[in-house]
Structure formats: C-alpha cells, structure tokens
Enzyme design. Structure first.
Site, short mmCIF file in Angstrom:
data_model
loop_
_atom_site.label_atom_id
_atom_site.label_comp_id
_atom_site.label_asym_id
_atom_site.label_seq_id
_atom_site.Cartn_x
_atom_site.Cartn_y
_atom_site.Cartn_z
N GLY A 49 0.83 -1.22 0.00
CA GLY A 49 0.00 0.00 0.00
C GLY A 49 0.85 1.25 0.00
O GLY A 49 0.50 2.27 0.61
N ALA A 50 1.98 1.18 -0.73
CA ALA A 50 2.95 2.30 -0.71
C ALA A 50 2.67 3.34 -1.78
O ALA A 50 3.45 4.27 -1.96
CB ALA A 50 4.37 1.76 -0.86
N ASP A 70 -1.27 -7.64 -6.03
CA ASP A 70 -2.52 -7.63 -5.27
C ASP A 70 -2.27 -8.48 -4.02
O ASP A 70 -2.01 -9.68 -4.12
CB ASP A 70 -3.63 -8.24 -6.14
CG ASP A 70 -4.97 -8.26 -5.42
OD1 ASP A 70 -4.99 -8.18 -4.17
OD2 ASP A 70 -5.99 -8.36 -6.12
N ASN A 114 0.78 -2.72 5.25
CA ASN A 114 0.02 -1.48 5.40
C ASN A 114 -1.20 -1.42 4.47
O ASN A 114 -2.15 -0.68 4.76
CB ASN A 114 0.97 -0.30 5.13
CG ASN A 114 0.23 0.98 4.85
OD1 ASN A 114 -0.28 1.62 5.77
ND2 ASN A 114 0.14 1.36 3.57
N SER A 171 -5.58 -0.65 13.55
CA SER A 171 -6.37 0.59 13.65
C SER A 171 -7.01 0.64 15.03
O SER A 171 -7.27 -0.42 15.63
CB SER A 171 -7.46 0.59 12.59
OG SER A 171 -8.44 1.57 12.87
N TYR A 189 -14.21 -4.09 8.85
CA TYR A 189 -12.90 -3.45 9.04
C TYR A 189 -12.38 -3.70 10.46
O TYR A 189 -11.23 -4.09 10.65
CB TYR A 189 -13.06 -1.96 8.76
CG TYR A 189 -11.79 -1.14 8.81
CD1 TYR A 189 -10.88 -1.16 7.77
CD2 TYR A 189 -11.54 -0.30 9.90
CE1 TYR A 189 -9.74 -0.38 7.80
CE2 TYR A 189 -10.39 0.49 9.94
CZ TYR A 189 -9.49 0.44 8.89
OH TYR A 189 -8.37 1.22 8.93
N ALA A 238 -13.20 -6.10 12.49
CA ALA A 238 -12.85 -7.52 12.65
C ALA A 238 -11.48 -7.80 12.03
O ALA A 238 -10.65 -8.51 12.61
CB ALA A 238 -13.91 -8.40 12.01
N LYS A 281 -9.02 -5.67 11.60
CA LYS A 281 -7.94 -4.98 12.33
C LYS A 281 -7.71 -5.60 13.71
O LYS A 281 -6.58 -5.62 14.20
CB LYS A 281 -8.25 -3.48 12.43
CG LYS A 281 -8.26 -2.77 11.07
CD LYS A 281 -6.91 -2.83 10.38
CE LYS A 281 -6.83 -1.99 9.12
NZ LYS A 281 -5.51 -2.02 8.48
P1 NDP Z 1 -5.28 4.70 1.44
O1 NDP Z 1 -6.66 4.30 1.01
O2 NDP Z 1 -4.85 6.10 1.22
O3 NDP Z 1 -4.20 3.72 0.77
C1 NDP Z 1 -4.38 2.33 0.77
C2 NDP Z 1 -3.21 1.67 0.06
O4 NDP Z 1 -3.44 0.25 0.02
C3 NDP Z 1 -3.05 2.12 -1.37
O5 NDP Z 1 -1.68 2.23 -1.67
C4 NDP Z 1 -3.67 0.98 -2.18
O6 NDP Z 1 -3.08 0.93 -3.46
C5 NDP Z 1 -3.28 -0.22 -1.31
N1 NDP Z 1 -4.11 -1.40 -1.54
C6 NDP Z 1 -5.45 -1.52 -1.34
N2 NDP Z 1 -5.85 -2.74 -1.71
C7 NDP Z 1 -4.75 -3.42 -2.15
C8 NDP Z 1 -4.53 -4.71 -2.67
N3 NDP Z 1 -5.52 -5.62 -2.80
N4 NDP Z 1 -3.27 -5.07 -3.01
C9 NDP Z 1 -2.25 -4.17 -2.89
N5 NDP Z 1 -2.40 -2.94 -2.40
C10 NDP Z 1 -3.64 -2.55 -2.03
O7 NDP Z 1 -5.18 4.30 2.99
P2 NDP Z 1 -4.32 4.94 4.18
O8 NDP Z 1 -2.99 5.34 3.72
O9 NDP Z 1 -5.16 5.92 4.89
O10 NDP Z 1 -4.22 3.68 5.15
C11 NDP Z 1 -3.13 2.79 5.14
C12 NDP Z 1 -3.35 1.74 6.22
O11 NDP Z 1 -3.54 2.38 7.48
C13 NDP Z 1 -4.59 0.88 6.00
O12 NDP Z 1 -4.33 -0.45 6.39
C14 NDP Z 1 -5.61 1.50 6.92
O13 NDP Z 1 -6.59 0.57 7.32
C15 NDP Z 1 -4.75 1.94 8.07
N6 NDP Z 1 -5.31 3.00 8.87
C16 NDP Z 1 -5.56 4.26 8.33
C17 NDP Z 1 -6.11 5.25 9.12
C18 NDP Z 1 -6.40 6.61 8.60
O14 NDP Z 1 -6.98 7.42 9.36
N7 NDP Z 1 -6.00 6.95 7.41
C19 NDP Z 1 -6.46 5.00 10.53
C20 NDP Z 1 -6.15 3.68 10.99
C21 NDP Z 1 -5.59 2.73 10.18
P3 NDP Z 1 -3.83 0.33 -4.76
O15 NDP Z 1 -5.28 0.73 -4.67
O16 NDP Z 1 -3.10 0.93 -5.90
O17 NDP Z 1 -3.64 -1.14 -4.71
#
Ligand code: NDP
Length: 257
Positions: free
Chosen positions: A22-23, A72, A100, A152, A165, A167, A169
């Site tokens: 998720g970078a 993925d 992440n 989270s 979500y 469940a 986390k």
């Molecule tokens: P974003 O929605 O901004 O980013 C999510 C990232 O995950 C993206 O890079 C996306 O890239 C990637 N992703 C999603 N599905 C897949 C998949 N199937 N395979 C590979 N990559 C995937 O989220 P945040 O940066 O806000 O959150 C990051 C983490 O922190 C999450 O786990 C979230 O639950 C957690 N979190 C966030 C909070 C917040 O307030 N923002 C609070 C608490 C926890 P792509 O779609 O290109 O695959």
C-alpha cells in the site's frame, strides 16, 4: 572529567531492504519516504503501477533507492512472486516488511454484503498473512527481521459501520501476537501500529461531518499526520526496538487513552 559520551537515537537502515504494501499513497507513501530517508532500499508494493512509479521517482530524486512492484496482496501467487523479485533486487535480503495495504467498505451489518465482508478481510487480514508467511523464510535464514502490521483503533474499540474493518484490524492484533511468539527466538520482531484518525484519502472519505465529530473525541484536538505514523514505523524497524515484540503501538492523539 566524566567519561560519559552523550548520544542520541539515530536510525541507520543502510544495507537493509524494506517492503511496504500500500505504498502508492497515504500512510504507505509516507513510510516509504521515511525508510528510504534512513538509508533502506525500499520495495513499494500496490496495485496501481502509475502511482507507485511517482513514489519511486520522488525517492530516487531525493537520493534514495526504491523499486515499484505491482501486486494484489490478496493473491497468494502474486505475493510469493513479489517477495522472490525483491530478494533478487538487492542481494537476497529482506529485513523489514510493513503490512500497510488496507481498504474499507463501510456500512451497517444488516446492509453489509458478503462481498463487503470478504474483500475487507481478504485485503487487510489475508494480505498480511500472505506477506508475513512469504517474508519469514528469508528473515529466518538471515536471523533478523522486522514485521510491522498496520491495524487501527477500530480494531481495539469497534466503530459502527465498520464491522468488517474492525474484525480485520482486531484479527491483525491476534495474528501479530502469535507470530511474534513464533519468531522471537529467530531475532524477528512482529508488532502492530494502531493509528487513530490520520489525514489521508481513506480518512477524507469519511466526510467533514464525521471528521469534525471525531476531532471532538481526540484530546490532541487534531487529526494525525501520515509522517507521525511513519516515524513510529521507523522506530519499530530500528535497532532501538529490538526488544519490543507482539505489541500494539497506538498513535491516536490520546483518543483511546
Ligand atoms: P489509502 O486508502 O490512502 O491507501 C491504501 C493503500 O493500500 C493504497 O496504496 C492501495 O493501493 C493499497 N491497496 C489496497 N488494496 C490493495 C490490494 N488488494 N493489493 C495491494 N495494495 C492494495 O489508505 P491509508 O494510507 O489511509 O491507510 C493505510 C493503512 O492504514 C490501511 O491499512 C488503513 O486501514 C490503516 N489506517 C488508516 C487510518 C487513517 O486514518 N487513514 C487509521 C487507521 C488505520 P492500490 O489501490 O493501488 O492497490
């Protein structure tokens, strides 16, 4: 004269290889920049190749080392292939994995579809399991590793509309505690970070009203920043955190205190 030498914490991840899922944006992007800033070679993983390429370009322009890998996290074969590719990139090493990648599909339980449930569990929980399993083999042979799972506060206290979500986390916390116990003797630490409300696209989706209400419940009276979470990742990845494993570091401005 005293022979005490004063020193401070300086994180040096030179020669270490980090993989962050998720970078492509949000917290994961901030983590990639931080770990690269500390000298790590960073494998940036997500599905959107274009966004990953931008993150990688930013790191390289700033003098760091990074590669983009499309994957993925719910797909077992894709995860194993990605870890194999990372091992080939920088001398057969994998030192740090940050699980992440995460999604939300918010709605109340009576309206939650099977797909809402399955997609969230598959991305947030299964994805973490798959990358952890794939990373343990190289980490065990190196006899060193850091696994950091992004949970989270919703996994600690529940949140209406987020049964799937929460469940996933909460599941990550049990998973982390178990894997920490399994790997501690191998010098591999496994920890969770539980962010509260952090200003990213995911939080923005909640809308002004919900975020305004949330702010009232945060003693710090503000949302957190992605960099504040990334700093915690940097600490848990560092040598300074070598004796911390199976823990949950809550980063929420005091909301759950
Ligand atoms: P974003 O929605 O901004 O980013 C999510 C990232 O995950 C993206 O890079 C996306 O890239 C990637 N992703 C999603 N599905 C897949 C998949 N199937 N395979 C590979 N990559 C995937 O989220 P945040 O940066 O806000 O959150 C990051 C983490 O922190 C999450 O786990 C979230 O639950 C957690 N979190 C966030 C909070 C917040 O307030 N923002 C609070 C608490 C926890 P792509 O779609 O290109 O695959």
């Amino acid at each position: 004269m005293s022979d005490v030498k004063l020193s401070s914490l300086r994180v040096d991840l030179k020669d270490q290889v980090a993989l962050i899922t998720g970078a492509s944006q949000g917290l994961g992007k901030a983590m990639a920049l931080r770990l690269a800033g500390a000298g790590a070679k960073v494998a940036c993983v997500a599905r959107s190749v274009d966004k990953l390429a931008e993150v990688v370009a930013t790191i390289r322009e700033a003098g760091g080392t990074a590669e983009a890998l499309a994957c993925d996290v719910t797909d077992s074969a894709s995860v194993d292939r990605t870890v194999e590719e990372v091992l080939k990139l920088w001398g057969d090493r994998l030192d740090i994995v940050v699980n992440n990648a995460g999604i939300t599909r918010d709605t109340l339980v009576p309206r939650m579809s099977d797909d809402d449930w399955d997609q969230v569990i598959a991305t947030n929980l299964r994805g973490t399991f798959l990358f952890t399993r794939a990373a343990t083999r190289p980490m065990m042979s190196q006899r060193r590793g850091r696994i950091i799972n992004i949970s989270s506060v919703s996994g600690l206290m529940g949140n209406p509309g987020q049964a799937n979500y929460s469940a996933s986390k909460a599941g990550l916390i049990g998973f982390t505690q178990t894997v920490a116990r399994e790997l501690a003797k191998r010098n591999i630490t496994v920890n969770c970070i539980a962010p509260g409300f952090i200003m990213t696209d995911m939080a923005a989706k909640l809308g002004e009203t919900i975020l305004g209400e949330a702010k009232k419940r945060i003693p710090a009276n503000r949302l957190g920043t992605a960099e504040e979470v990334a700093d915690c990742v940097l600490f848990l990845a560092s040598d300074a955190a070598a004796y911390i494993t199976g823990q949950v570091l809550v980063v929420d401005g005091g909301m759950t205190a």
